[in-house]
Design a protein around this motif. Structure first.
Motif, short mmCIF file in Angstrom:
data_model
loop_
_atom_site.label_atom_id
_atom_site.label_comp_id
_atom_site.label_asym_id
_atom_site.label_seq_id
_atom_site.Cartn_x
_atom_site.Cartn_y
_atom_site.Cartn_z
N LYS A 225 -53.85 -29.90 -0.29
CA LYS A 225 -55.07 -29.72 -1.08
C LYS A 225 -55.23 -30.77 -2.18
N ALA A 226 -54.16 -31.41 -2.57
CA ALA A 226 -54.24 -32.47 -3.59
C ALA A 226 -55.00 -33.69 -3.08
N LYS B 39 -55.87 -41.24 1.23
CA LYS B 39 -54.87 -40.19 1.45
C LYS B 39 -54.75 -39.77 2.92
N ALA C 193 -50.07 -26.69 -0.80
CA ALA C 193 -49.93 -27.35 -2.10
C ALA C 193 -49.97 -28.87 -1.93
#
Length: 98
Positions: free
Chosen positions: A79-80, A14, A76
């Protein structure tokens, strides 16, 4: 003025997505009322670890940012991708030598 330091560790796959997103929103964060400075650092030994340093005029300015739609969108999304719980510190700058 004070400094906000945030430490984030991302999932390996990521990191590129995070960097891409950061590139698209960094100017918006920097332009937010009360923000004086924004930097992003990557750890030399663990490329999954990043730090943001941001300088704010006041704690109230940081709180306005933290309750803004911009922050809600950024947080939002970001943090994933964490592999660990982020850590944050608010510190007063005592000395700066340039």
């Amino acid at each position: 003025m004070f400094v906000r330091i945030v430490k984030m560790r991302f999932q390996d796959d990521k990191i590129a997505v995070f960097l891409e997103k950061f590139d698209t929103i960094k100017e918006k964060i920097r332009a937010f009322e009360g923000n004086q400075f924004l930097e992003l650092y990557q750890d030399k030994n663990d490329p999954r670890i990043f730090f943001t340093y941001s300088y704010w005029n006041s704690e109230e300015d940081l709180e306005k940012y933290r309750h803004s739609e911009l922050f809600k969108e950024v947080w939002a999304f970001t943090k994933a991708f964490f592999s660990d719980k982020p850590e944050a510190w608010s510190v007063d700058k005592l000395v700066s030598i340039h």
